[in-house]
Design a protein around this motif. Structure first.
Motif, short mmCIF file in Angstrom:
data_model
loop_
_atom_site.label_atom_id
_atom_site.label_comp_id
_atom_site.label_asym_id
_atom_site.label_seq_id
_atom_site.Cartn_x
_atom_site.Cartn_y
_atom_site.Cartn_z
N LEU A 71 -11.60 0.60 -15.28
CA LEU A 71 -12.70 -0.12 -14.65
C LEU A 71 -14.01 0.62 -14.84
O LEU A 71 -15.06 0.02 -15.12
N ARG A 72 -13.94 1.92 -14.69
CA ARG A 72 -15.15 2.74 -14.84
C ARG A 72 -15.78 2.50 -16.21
O ARG A 72 -16.99 2.27 -16.34
N GLN A 73 -14.96 2.51 -17.24
CA GLN A 73 -15.46 2.28 -18.60
C GLN A 73 -15.83 0.82 -18.82
O GLN A 73 -16.89 0.51 -19.37
N ALA A 76 -14.13 3.50 -4.59
CA ALA A 76 -14.86 2.23 -4.53
C ALA A 76 -16.36 2.47 -4.63
O ALA A 76 -17.06 1.80 -5.41
N ALA A 77 -16.85 3.42 -3.88
CA ALA A 77 -18.29 3.70 -3.88
C ALA A 77 -18.76 4.12 -5.27
O ALA A 77 -19.84 3.71 -5.73
N GLU A 78 -17.96 4.93 -5.94
CA GLU A 78 -18.33 5.39 -7.28
C GLU A 78 -18.48 4.23 -8.25
O GLU A 78 -19.34 4.25 -9.14
N LEU A 79 -17.66 3.20 -8.07
CA LEU A 79 -17.67 2.05 -8.97
C LEU A 79 -18.64 0.96 -8.51
O LEU A 79 -18.70 -0.11 -9.12
N GLY A 80 -19.38 1.23 -7.46
CA GLY A 80 -20.36 0.26 -6.98
C GLY A 80 -19.77 -0.87 -6.17
O GLY A 80 -20.41 -1.91 -5.96
N ILE A 81 -18.54 -0.70 -5.71
CA ILE A 81 -17.86 -1.73 -4.92
C ILE A 81 -18.30 -1.61 -3.47
O ILE A 81 -18.27 -0.53 -2.89
N GLN A 82 -18.68 -2.74 -2.90
CA GLN A 82 -19.17 -2.72 -1.52
C GLN A 82 -18.10 -3.00 -0.47
O GLN A 82 -18.22 -2.57 0.67
N THR A 83 -17.06 -3.77 -0.84
CA THR A 83 -16.07 -4.20 0.14
C THR A 83 -14.66 -3.98 -0.40
O THR A 83 -14.31 -4.51 -1.46
N VAL A 84 -13.87 -3.22 0.32
CA VAL A 84 -12.47 -2.95 -0.04
C VAL A 84 -11.59 -3.79 0.87
O VAL A 84 -11.64 -3.65 2.09
N ILE A 85 -10.79 -4.65 0.26
CA ILE A 85 -10.00 -5.63 1.00
C ILE A 85 -8.52 -5.29 0.89
O ILE A 85 -7.99 -5.18 -0.21
N ASP A 86 -7.89 -5.13 2.05
CA ASP A 86 -6.44 -4.93 2.03
C ASP A 86 -5.79 -6.29 1.83
O ASP A 86 -6.05 -7.23 2.59
N PRO A 87 -4.94 -6.43 0.80
CA PRO A 87 -4.46 -7.76 0.44
C PRO A 87 -3.18 -8.23 1.11
O PRO A 87 -2.79 -9.39 0.93
N TYR A 88 -2.52 -7.36 1.90
CA TYR A 88 -1.21 -7.81 2.39
C TYR A 88 -0.68 -6.90 3.48
O TYR A 88 -0.60 -5.69 3.31
N VAL A 89 -0.32 -7.51 4.61
CA VAL A 89 0.46 -6.85 5.65
C VAL A 89 1.67 -7.74 5.89
O VAL A 89 1.54 -8.96 6.06
N PRO A 90 2.89 -7.19 5.89
CA PRO A 90 4.11 -7.99 5.91
C PRO A 90 4.20 -8.97 7.08
O PRO A 90 3.65 -8.75 8.16
N VAL A 91 4.94 -10.04 6.83
CA VAL A 91 5.06 -11.15 7.77
C VAL A 91 5.54 -10.70 9.14
O VAL A 91 5.08 -11.23 10.17
N GLU A 92 6.44 -9.73 9.20
CA GLU A 92 7.00 -9.34 10.49
C GLU A 92 5.98 -8.73 11.43
O GLU A 92 6.20 -8.68 12.65
N ARG A 93 4.85 -8.28 10.92
CA ARG A 93 3.83 -7.67 11.76
C ARG A 93 2.83 -8.69 12.31
O ARG A 93 1.89 -8.30 13.00
N TRP A 94 3.07 -9.96 12.04
CA TRP A 94 2.14 -11.01 12.49
C TRP A 94 2.76 -11.94 13.52
O TRP A 94 2.25 -13.04 13.75
N GLN A 95 3.80 -11.48 14.20
CA GLN A 95 4.54 -12.37 15.09
C GLN A 95 4.21 -12.19 16.57
O GLN A 95 4.51 -13.07 17.38
#
Length: 250
Positions: A48-50, A81-100
């Motif tokens: 990504l850097r390149q 993230a900051a080095e690559l100029g990314i402003q927002t880091v998004i966690d894409p997944y927390v398992p189903v059992e933790r949402w009950q």
């Protein structure tokens, strides 16, 4: 920073990206994209850097799991993230059992809030991306995703995957206004709205009400994604870009 509201989740072209990160980014830029959304940030950081430097693409958002990691690991994620100029880091997944249960969802929110404090030291913010299970679960009369949003600190944001909302049995056009300005990005996807990811198609070629979805969160970044497809996913990305641009959604 680009004036475009369009981006593309690089997971869509994951095989190509793994084989040739820089070349794949170059092909994406040739379509007309000015922004991308990486995944597995730490795994692809060198490419990504390149690639970002060579193509002029920017990455305002990225996917990278970080919820529950210690501060040292968080520092690594957010510094990269900051080095690559990314402003927002998004966690894409927390398992189903933790949402009950309310207690479990509150714990996820607390972990995200704590990560936000570390991220802020690097000039970065954090967010979360849903799948179907966060809206299939109901807590205190609302979807677990809505309950979760109510427990987040103001600076923590959401990226709503509108396709998975449909798979989870809800209408994103109705849900997005309930989540409000916390929604800074959408995964704009199309298809039959089934759990079979191969049913996904280029945006504009499926059953989802794309115009209504975008209108429900008009200021959000529109991130094209296909988890999978029966056709060529890179071509689907190009077709999605053409459709959204023609419809003035770019």
């Amino acid at each position: 920073m680009s004036n475009s509201n369009l981006s593309v989740q690089l997971y869509t072209v994951r095989e190509l990206l793994t084989e040739d990160t820089v070349g794949t980014l170059r092909r994406i830029a040739e379509i007309g994209f000015t922004q991308v959304e990486p995944f597995g940030l730490l795994d692809f950081a060198d490419g990504l850097r390149q690639g970002l430097a060579e193509t002029g693409l920017t990455a305002p958002t990225t996917h990278q799991g970080f919820i529950g990691r210690d501060d040292e690991a968080l520092d690594t994620v957010f510094a990269t993230a900051a080095e690559l100029g990314i402003q927002t880091v998004i966690d894409p997944y927390v398992p189903v059992e933790r949402w009950q249960t309310a207690a479990d969802v509150e714990e996820i929110a607390a972990q995200l809030n704590a990560a936000a404090t570390v991220a802020a030291k690097h000039g970065v913010r954090v967010g979360y991306h849903n799948h179907a299970h966060e809206v299939e679960s109901t807590i205190e009369g609302v979807t677990a995703l809505e309950y979760f949003a109510g427990k987040l600190d103001p600076e923590v944001v959401l990226e709503v995957d509108t396709y998975w909302v449909v798979v989870g049995g809800h209408n994103p056009v109705d849900l997005l206004p309930k989540l409000g300005d916390r929604v800074v990005a959408l995964h704009v996807k199309d298809g039959a709205g089934t759990t079979e990811t191969k049913d996904q198609v280029a945006v504009g070629q499926g059953a989802l009400p794309i115009a209504e979805i975008i209108a429900a969160a008009p200021n959000a970044l529109r991130v094209i994604e296909l988890d999978d497809s029966r056709g060529d996913r890179f071509q689907a990305v190009a077709d999605s870009y053409a459709f959204l641009t023609a419809e003035a959604f770019a």
